[in-house]
Design an enzyme around this catalytic site. Sequence first.
Site, PDB file in Angstrom:
ATOM      1  N   GLY A  52      41.051  26.690  54.916  1.00  0.00           N
ATOM      2  CA  GLY A  52      42.245  27.496  54.694  1.00  0.00           C
ATOM      3  C   GLY A  52      41.786  28.928  54.501  1.00  0.00           C
ATOM      4  O   GLY A  52      40.934  29.421  55.241  1.00  0.00           O
ATOM      5  N   CYS A  84      34.451  24.549  55.097  1.00  0.00           N
ATOM      6  CA  CYS A  84      34.819  25.919  55.439  1.00  0.00           C
ATOM      7  C   CYS A  84      35.233  26.684  54.177  1.00  0.00           C
ATOM      8  O   CYS A  84      34.416  26.932  53.311  1.00  0.00           O
ATOM      9  CB  CYS A  84      35.891  25.921  56.525  1.00  0.00           C
ATOM     10  SG  CYS A  84      36.075  27.523  57.350  1.00  0.00           S
ATOM     11  N   ARG A 116      31.216  34.869  53.762  1.00  0.00           N
ATOM     12  CA  ARG A 116      32.502  34.566  54.406  1.00  0.00           C
ATOM     13  C   ARG A 116      32.592  35.233  55.772  1.00  0.00           C
ATOM     14  O   ARG A 116      32.031  36.303  55.986  1.00  0.00           O
ATOM     15  CB  ARG A 116      33.672  35.113  53.569  1.00  0.00           C
ATOM     16  CG  ARG A 116      33.886  34.470  52.264  1.00  0.00           C
ATOM     17  CD  ARG A 116      35.209  34.871  51.613  1.00  0.00           C
ATOM     18  NE  ARG A 116      35.745  36.160  52.013  1.00  0.00           N
ATOM     19  CZ  ARG A 116      36.896  36.643  51.587  1.00  0.00           C
ATOM     20  NH1 ARG A 116      37.641  35.939  50.753  1.00  0.00           N
ATOM     21  NH2 ARG A 116      37.327  37.834  51.975  1.00  0.00           N
ATOM     22  N   ILE A 143      35.558  27.453  62.615  1.00  0.00           N
ATOM     23  CA  ILE A 143      36.757  28.299  62.697  1.00  0.00           C
ATOM     24  C   ILE A 143      36.677  29.353  61.591  1.00  0.00           C
ATOM     25  O   ILE A 143      36.762  29.009  60.412  1.00  0.00           O
ATOM     26  CB  ILE A 143      38.045  27.456  62.540  1.00  0.00           C
ATOM     27  CG1 ILE A 143      38.092  26.327  63.585  1.00  0.00           C
ATOM     28  CG2 ILE A 143      39.283  28.346  62.648  1.00  0.00           C
ATOM     29  CD1 ILE A 143      39.188  25.306  63.350  1.00  0.00           C
ATOM     30  N   ARG A 144      36.488  30.610  61.968  1.00  0.00           N
ATOM     31  CA  ARG A 144      36.282  31.685  60.977  1.00  0.00           C
ATOM     32  C   ARG A 144      35.271  31.228  59.931  1.00  0.00           C
ATOM     33  O   ARG A 144      35.486  31.346  58.722  1.00  0.00           O
ATOM     34  CB  ARG A 144      37.608  32.063  60.301  1.00  0.00           C
ATOM     35  CG  ARG A 144      38.546  32.835  61.205  1.00  0.00           C
ATOM     36  CD  ARG A 144      39.754  33.334  60.438  1.00  0.00           C
ATOM     37  NE  ARG A 144      40.442  32.248  59.753  1.00  0.00           N
ATOM     38  CZ  ARG A 144      41.193  32.389  58.670  1.00  0.00           C
ATOM     39  NH1 ARG A 144      41.333  33.565  58.119  1.00  0.00           N
ATOM     40  NH2 ARG A 144      41.803  31.363  58.135  1.00  0.00           N
ATOM     41  N   HIS A 184      34.209  22.055  60.327  1.00  0.00           N
ATOM     42  CA  HIS A 184      35.319  21.160  59.994  1.00  0.00           C
ATOM     43  C   HIS A 184      35.005  19.742  60.482  1.00  0.00           C
ATOM     44  O   HIS A 184      35.441  19.351  61.573  1.00  0.00           O
ATOM     45  CB  HIS A 184      36.616  21.659  60.644  1.00  0.00           C
ATOM     46  CG  HIS A 184      37.164  22.899  60.027  1.00  0.00           C
ATOM     47  ND1 HIS A 184      38.124  22.876  59.042  1.00  0.00           N
ATOM     48  CD2 HIS A 184      36.871  24.208  60.237  1.00  0.00           C
ATOM     49  CE1 HIS A 184      38.417  24.117  58.678  1.00  0.00           C
ATOM     50  NE2 HIS A 184      37.668  24.944  59.385  1.00  0.00           N
ATOM     51  N   GLU A 186      36.229  16.969  59.683  1.00  0.00           N
ATOM     52  CA  GLU A 186      37.429  16.127  59.806  1.00  0.00           C
ATOM     53  C   GLU A 186      38.037  16.172  61.203  1.00  0.00           C
ATOM     54  O   GLU A 186      38.833  15.302  61.567  1.00  0.00           O
ATOM     55  CB  GLU A 186      38.472  16.539  58.756  1.00  0.00           C
ATOM     56  CG  GLU A 186      39.182  17.859  58.990  1.00  0.00           C
ATOM     57  CD  GLU A 186      38.387  19.098  58.598  1.00  0.00           C
ATOM     58  OE1 GLU A 186      38.941  20.200  58.725  1.00  0.00           O
ATOM     59  OE2 GLU A 186      37.208  18.977  58.194  1.00  0.00           O
TER      60      GLU A 186
END
Length: 204
Positions: A52, A84, A116, A143-144, A184, A186
């Site tokens: 998130g 993340c 980050r 992702i980022r 990630h 998952e």
Amino acid sequence: MKIGVLALQGDVEEHANAFKEAGREVGVDVDVVEVKKPGDLKDIKALAIPGGESTTIGRLAKRTGLLDAVKKAIEGGVPALGTCAGAIFMAKEVKDAVVGATGQPVLGVMDIAVVRNAFGRQRESFEAEVVLENLGKLKAVFIRAPAFVRAWGSAKLLAPLRHNQLGLVYAAAVQNNMVATAFHPELTTTAVHKWVINMALGRF
């Protein structure tokens, strides 16, 4: 086995599904609970902290009383997986690739330093193969993504990656009952979730 997924932000459903599938693969009946308040942590045997936006997760956790409650649960031995932004939330030292020190609310339970947005923003999302020594090769979606740059104490960095500016960085870390990934899991594999279930069963 009752497993909690911190449901303040991020891909909660994907983590729930990954834990259920991982449970089937190891022969354990998994009941997933969405953790939105401290009372939801009761009797959980493991916890996932999804991605998130890490600053938002920290602020919401602080406001709901979950910051202290989750920290207490993890320090009490509950196996935890942070992915993340969830990994950033678990780290003791957090910097941003652009703005430097963030001062954001974090759990501060893992002896790791995290940068980050190390690989850029959303448009720099990518897939790569990573190697976790106990799990072998995994397909990983970033992702980022943050990067793990340092560990101390009993923390151990895993899944080395070459970064254009930072040099050698890492995409995963483990310390006692805690696992953190910059990617990630998952979205592509049940291997990491099985690892956490096995931790809860005392097999690791």
